[in-house]
Enzyme design. Structure first.
Site: not given
Ligand code: GRF
Length: 197
Positions: A13, A15, A91, A108, A110, A151
């Site tokens: 988490g 992000n 995921l 999303n 990526h 994607d």
């Molecule tokens: C990130 O690299 C994002 O791009 C991908 O999953 C990862 C999530 O990381 N979709 P976090 O849980 O936000 O640390």
């Protein structure tokens, strides 16, 4: 009224946390009204608890059929009345039912410069391993609209980082993740400014 964001996550988490920090700093004019997690005991849930944001786990294995899982996810999303749904390390492929219910409202992030290194099998460290193996000099991250083609939705924003000769997949992952933490909140704010009067 503040824009309502729902975040979906499966992992640490970071992000999600970057979005919360940007809201606190006044850089994103919105509130995160709910976190939906695809499994229990993940960092994202802890971060929601620390920020007093309601979280819920919706896990496929708790449901008898794909349909009942999809309807539960749809109910959680609909009841939160989101202006924007943010997949931040989620995921699980988003069911078509949900994509159709929230057209142009799901984004999303990526960890590659899409369309390169996207699609089936390209997640987590695998993305960065593939970038290094391909000898790329540049990588980065992409925020895109979620459509029925995994994607492949329209690209909203990208941020580039160099791939250094000494890089391991782990070093590169860290550099890309730092870029993600800036790009995601910035893109959310741009979308909200353009979409919501
Ligand atoms: C990130 O690299 C994002 O791009 C991908 O999953 C990862 C999530 O990381 N979709 P976090 O849980 O936000 O640390």
């Amino acid at each position: 009224m503040k824009a309502r964001i729902v975040v979906l996550a499966s992992g640490s988490g970071s992000n999600f946390h970057a979005v919360l920090n940007a809201i606190d700093r006044g850089e994103v004019d919105a509130e995160v009204v709910r976190l939906i997690a695809s499994r229990p005991a993940i960092g994202a849930i802890e971060k929601a608890e620390n920020a007093n944001i309601p979280s819920v786990v919706v896990q496929r294995k708790h449901f008898d059929s794909p349909e009942s899982y999809e309807n539960a996810l749809l109910d959680e999303l609909s009841s939160a009345k989101p202006d924007l749904i943010v997949l931040a390390g989620f995921l699980v492929q988003i069911p078509v039912l949900i994509i159709r219910a929230f057209e142009n409202k799901i984004i999303n992030i990526h960890p590659s410069l899409l369309p390169d290194f996207g699609g089936k099998g390209f997640y987590g460290i695998k993305v960065h391993e593939a970038v290094i193996k391909a000898g790329k000099r540049e990588s980065g991250c992409t925020v895109h609209m979620v459509t029925e083609n995994y994607d492949e939705g329209p690209i909203l924003a990208q941020s580039k980082v160099p791939v250094l000769p000494s890089d391991t997949a782990e070093y590169l992952a860290k550099r890309v993740l730092d870029a993600e933490h800036k790009l995601l909140p910035k893109t959310i704010q741009t979308i909200l400014k353009n979409q919501i009067p």
